[in-house]
Write a protein that holds these residues in place. Structure first.
Motif, mmCIF file in Angstrom:
data_model
loop_
_atom_site.group_PDB
_atom_site.id
_atom_site.type_symbol
_atom_site.label_atom_id
_atom_site.label_comp_id
_atom_site.label_asym_id
_atom_site.label_seq_id
_atom_site.Cartn_x
_atom_site.Cartn_y
_atom_site.Cartn_z
ATOM 1 N N MET A 1 0.855 -1.194 0.000
ATOM 2 C CA MET A 1 0.000 0.000 0.000
ATOM 3 C C MET A 1 0.890 1.243 0.000
ATOM 4 O O MET A 1 1.824 1.329 0.781
ATOM 5 C CB MET A 1 -0.847 -0.028 1.266
ATOM 6 N N LEU B 1 -2.093 -11.518 -7.298
ATOM 7 C CA LEU B 1 -2.573 -12.810 -6.769
ATOM 8 C C LEU B 1 -2.075 -13.959 -7.636
ATOM 9 O O LEU B 1 -2.011 -15.096 -7.198
ATOM 10 C CB LEU B 1 -4.106 -12.819 -6.713
ATOM 11 N N VAL C 1 1.353 -8.652 -3.049
ATOM 12 C CA VAL C 1 -0.045 -8.220 -3.158
ATOM 13 C C VAL C 1 -0.330 -7.082 -2.183
ATOM 14 O O VAL C 1 -0.911 -6.058 -2.557
ATOM 15 C CB VAL C 1 -0.996 -9.386 -2.813
ATOM 16 N N ALA C 2 0.095 -7.273 -0.946
ATOM 17 C CA ALA C 2 -0.257 -6.323 0.112
ATOM 18 C C ALA C 2 0.374 -4.950 -0.118
ATOM 19 O O ALA C 2 -0.123 -3.950 0.376
ATOM 20 C CB ALA C 2 0.171 -6.880 1.470
ATOM 21 N N VAL D 1 -3.253 -1.933 -5.156
ATOM 22 C CA VAL D 1 -4.221 -2.131 -6.239
ATOM 23 C C VAL D 1 -5.565 -2.459 -5.608
ATOM 24 O O VAL D 1 -5.654 -3.377 -4.799
ATOM 25 C CB VAL D 1 -3.769 -3.277 -7.167
ATOM 26 N N LEU E 1 -13.467 -8.402 -6.021
ATOM 27 C CA LEU E 1 -13.543 -9.742 -6.594
ATOM 28 C C LEU E 1 -14.956 -10.057 -7.041
ATOM 29 O O LEU E 1 -15.912 -9.412 -6.624
ATOM 30 C CB LEU E 1 -13.084 -10.785 -5.567
ATOM 31 N N PHE F 1 -15.945 -9.367 4.347
ATOM 32 C CA PHE F 1 -15.696 -10.191 5.533
ATOM 33 C C PHE F 1 -17.011 -10.371 6.282
ATOM 34 O O PHE F 1 -17.568 -9.399 6.794
ATOM 35 C CB PHE F 1 -14.623 -9.545 6.411
ATOM 36 N N TYR G 1 -10.905 -1.821 6.993
ATOM 37 C CA TYR G 1 -9.954 -2.935 7.021
ATOM 38 C C TYR G 1 -8.604 -2.570 6.410
ATOM 39 O O TYR G 1 -7.554 -2.945 6.901
ATOM 40 C CB TYR G 1 -10.539 -4.147 6.290
ATOM 41 N N GLY G 2 -8.638 -1.830 5.301
ATOM 42 C CA GLY G 2 -7.385 -1.521 4.602
ATOM 43 C C GLY G 2 -6.674 -0.293 5.131
ATOM 44 O O GLY G 2 -5.728 0.180 4.514
ATOM 45 N N ALA H 1 -7.605 -13.525 -0.249
ATOM 46 C CA ALA H 1 -7.121 -12.699 -1.360
ATOM 47 C C ALA H 1 -7.538 -11.247 -1.144
ATOM 48 O O ALA H 1 -6.737 -10.330 -1.307
ATOM 49 C CB ALA H 1 -7.678 -13.229 -2.680
ATOM 50 N N ALA H 2 -8.806 -11.043 -0.753
ATOM 51 C CA ALA H 2 -9.292 -9.679 -0.525
ATOM 52 C C ALA H 2 -8.478 -9.006 0.575
ATOM 53 O O ALA H 2 -8.086 -7.846 0.455
ATOM 54 C CB ALA H 2 -10.777 -9.699 -0.151
ATOM 55 N N SER H 3 -8.201 -9.750 1.630
ATOM 56 C CA SER H 3 -7.436 -9.196 2.737
ATOM 57 C C SER H 3 -6.047 -8.753 2.269
ATOM 58 O O SER H 3 -5.572 -7.676 2.618
ATOM 59 C CB SER H 3 -7.319 -10.246 3.847
ATOM 60 N N ALA H 4 -5.415 -9.583 1.427
ATOM 61 C CA ALA H 4 -4.079 -9.241 0.935
ATOM 62 C C ALA H 4 -4.121 -7.991 0.060
ATOM 63 O O ALA H 4 -3.274 -7.111 0.197
ATOM 64 C CB ALA H 4 -3.494 -10.413 0.149
ATOM 65 N N THR H 5 -5.149 -7.879 -0.822
ATOM 66 C CA THR H 5 -5.201 -6.697 -1.678
ATOM 67 C C THR H 5 -5.475 -5.438 -0.867
ATOM 68 O O THR H 5 -5.201 -4.345 -1.316
ATOM 69 C CB THR H 5 -6.294 -6.799 -2.770
ATOM 70 N N LEU H 6 -6.004 -5.599 0.337
ATOM 71 C CA LEU H 6 -6.241 -4.432 1.197
ATOM 72 C C LEU H 6 -5.018 -4.126 2.064
ATOM 73 O O LEU H 6 -5.098 -3.360 3.012
ATOM 74 C CB LEU H 6 -7.477 -4.660 2.063
ATOM 75 N N GLY H 7 -3.900 -4.773 1.750
ATOM 76 C CA GLY H 7 -2.644 -4.426 2.407
ATOM 77 C C GLY H 7 -2.318 -5.224 3.654
ATOM 78 O O GLY H 7 -1.361 -4.905 4.353
ATOM 79 N N ALA H 8 -3.109 -6.262 3.968
ATOM 80 C CA ALA H 8 -2.869 -7.003 5.204
ATOM 81 C C ALA H 8 -1.799 -8.077 5.008
ATOM 82 O O ALA H 8 -1.769 -8.754 3.984
ATOM 83 C CB ALA H 8 -4.163 -7.648 5.683
#
Lengths: 379, 231
Positions: free
Chosen positions: A1, A62, A88-89, A93, A97, A103, A114-115, B121-128
């Motif tokens: 990020m 991914l 990825v993290a 981007v 999905l 969540f 979350y981000g 996957a969603a968690s990873a794309t959010l920077g976690a």
């Protein structure tokens, strides 16, 4: 990020060159594309299995391409030659999905925040609230994803991805399950957001209607290759690849030559060589970018052809062709008729139609085919 | 009623200590089993599952050998503490951990792998990071599996007999658990006492399991994560 301190490129165009192979005994697949996406919408259009999601996964990190380079502005996310592969993290981007992946155990507000863990709590809350307001879901902040509607969930997924201030937004068939009204409202909000935040948005869809509705630049992806790009009008006027036609189930596929181009009427006349030497059949088809004399293929669905026992008059359909019934075959509740009108065509009829019209082999008939039932493909 | 409260207390103490330790070591082990791509992972999986099929006496026998004063481990322990591991409460804890390992690890791993990988996957794309994803997404969504694993480990330790007998012997207040005590009572034809203790154990175990499964029950509209802490 990206940290807030990192300067954003002024013109953050996404450039990607991706090659990825999926070796498999029964169904090998390779993705090989090169494209650029300027700030604003770019539509990625193609049938399912054409590699759209794989492409997005590669941009998001991914999936790892076998070769190529992915960059946004001057920032390189992946470069096989330089062994650069930002995790990825750390790519920054935004990726919504296909089934959103909200969540389920977190509230709308917690999902949205979350981000933002790298920010202090107060700032996190402020940014999330602003984003929830922008997407008109602030009143749902304490709800969980299972308790809100599909359109609302879609808004949460967008808010959750956009609040992180991504350098690119990837949307995988984001609105596929929504009704048209909800869809266009969400798109309006997304467009408004994109006016203020000029980032490239890659929007994946397999629906032609959606491509026309969005009206932005389209990349047509098929079997892992980009086969056309341009405005929806340009791209959808281009002849289809024959593979699409086969997927779409055309029972009648013929070679054809462009005979006359009627720019004014929006149609062209195609000449189909007949079964006997020297004979031919003329068909009026939709206008495409093609020159007289060029070779094409025409696809017509057997269910799109009407059959008449007297010559019809006063119809809007442009193709009324005389022929003779060759055979009738019943399969389940459908009659598969073959008609010779210089070329042999398959026509699907109901049992009732056969009986009412008293159809039998040898009978003289007329085939009625609408211009837009004739689908042109590359030869 | 001549219930052996000492044995009862000892058994619960053992089960609590063992299930707490199994929770701590079971989480990383189950995480590794779920997400590792090591090609020989199946060997570790088989090893972890071994106590399910192995007779407790076999495990107990090898543990006795390993913990006894003739083995390097036993000698080292003896030089550190002055006594052997065998026939002590600590020895009993070690044996029980190995014996109950699959009963904790397998439910943990099953619930980790049932978390939708799209959420990861969603968690990873959010920077976690993977670590944060584990604590914020995988763990909260695995609460029912975690509860099941801990309860099974607890119950399994409560009722074990063979391993205890082999490595613990029968020392009152140290290694004499309820199941050993019942066996002793029966050997001494003391059926009334055996019955009292056995009945108490039966009621206790049933009550614990009822409470856990009752809290952990899934109904279509009631999401399982509501019982667990979220943050």
């Amino acid at each position: 990020m990206p940290t807030p301190a990192e300067p954003k490129p002024a013109n953050p165009t996404l450039t990607a060159r991706i090659r990825k192979n999926f070796p498999s005994a029964e169904r090998a697949f390779s993705l090989e594309v090169e494209f650029g996406a300027a700030p604003g919408f770019t539509i990625l259009f193609g049938p399912s299995g054409s590699g759209k999601t794989t492409l997005l996964d590669c941009v998001a990190g991914l999936a790892t391409p076998d070769a190529g380079r992915i960059a946004v502005g001057g920032r390189v996310l992946f470069d096989a030659n330089a062994s650069t592969n930002v995790s990825v993290a750390k790519r920054g981007v935004g990726y919504v999905l296909q089934d959103l992946a909200l969540f389920p155990h977190l509230t709308v507000e917690q999902n949205t925040e979350y981000g933002l863990t790298h920010l202090p709590r107060a700032l996190r809350k402020e940014r999330a609230t602003a984003m929830l307001q922008e997407f008109r879901i602030e009143h749902l902040r304490q709800q969980r994803p299972a308790e809100i509607s599909g359109g609302e969930r879609q808004r949460v997924a967008l808010a959750r991805a956009l609040v992180t201030d991504p350098c690119v937004l990837l949307l995988d068939e984001p609105l596929a399950a929504l009704d048209a009204a909800t869809k266009s409202k969400i798109l309006d909000d997304l467009r408004r957001w994109n006016q203020a935040h000029r980032i490239p948005i890659l929007y994946v869809t397999h629906s032609r209607e959606e491509v026309f509705a969005l009206g932005e630049r389209v990349l047509v992806l098929e079997q892992g290759r980009i086969i056309a790009q341009g405005t929806p009008h340009e791209v959808l006027r281009a002849p289809l690849q024959e593979t699409v036609a086969q997927l779409a189930g055309f029972e009648n596929i013929f070679d054809a030559t462009v005979w006359l181009v009627h720019e004014d009427r929006g149609t062209i006349t195609c000449r189909l060589p007949g079964d006997k030497a020297g004979t031919f059949v003329l068909l009026e088809t939709p206008l495409i970018r093609a020159e007289a004399g060029s070779l094409l293929r025409v696809g017509i669905r057997a269910g799109d052809i009407l059959l008449a026992i007297v010559k019809p008059e006063g119809l809007s359909a442009r193709n009324i062709i005389a022929g003779k019934l060759v055979s009738l075959e019943r399969r389940d509740m459908i009659i598969f008729a073959r008609v010779n009108c210089g070329i042999e065509m398959e026509v699907h009829l109901t049992l009732a139609a056969r009986d009412t019209l008293n159809l039998m082999p040898g009978k003289e008939v007329w085939l009625v085919i609408k211009t837009h039932s004739c689908h042109l493909m590359q030869h | 009623m001549s219930i052996n409260w000492q044995a009862f207390r000892l058994t619960i103490e053992l089960a609590v200590v063992v299930s707490a330790i199994l929770f701590a070591i079971g989480l990383p082990l189950a995480y590794w089993i779920t997400f590792s791509r090591w090609r020989w992972k199946f060997l570790v999986e088989a090893l972890v599952a071994l106590p399910i099929v192995l007779p407790p006496t076999v495990l107990g026998f090898y543990l006795l050998v390993a913990l006894g004063s003739r083995s390097p481990l036993g000698r080292w322990w003896q030089s550190m503490t002055g006594h052997t591991l065998a026939f002590t409460f600590t020895g009993l804890v070690i044996g029980s951990i190995l014996y109950s390992l699959p009963f904790a690890v397998q439910p943990f791993a099953a619930s980790f792998s049932s978390v939708d990988c799209k959420l990861l996957a969603a968690s990873a794309t959010l920077g976690a990071s993977p670590f944060r994803t584990f604590f914020r997404v995988v763990l909260p969504l695995s609460v029912p599996g975690l509860v099941t694993g801990v309860v099974l480990a607890f119950a399994h330790t409560m009722g074990e007999f063979g391993v205890v007998l082999m490595i613990g012997g029968n020392i009152p207040g140290v290694t004499r658990t309820v199941s050993i005590d019942i066996y002793d009572q029966v050997q001494a034809s003391n059926y009334a006492a055996a019955n009292a203790t056995a009945l108490l154990l039966l009621v206790f175990c049933f009550a614990v399991l009822t409470a856990v499964y009752g809290l952990n029950r899934r109904t279509p509209n009631q999401r399982s994560w509501t019982i667990g802490p979220v943050k």
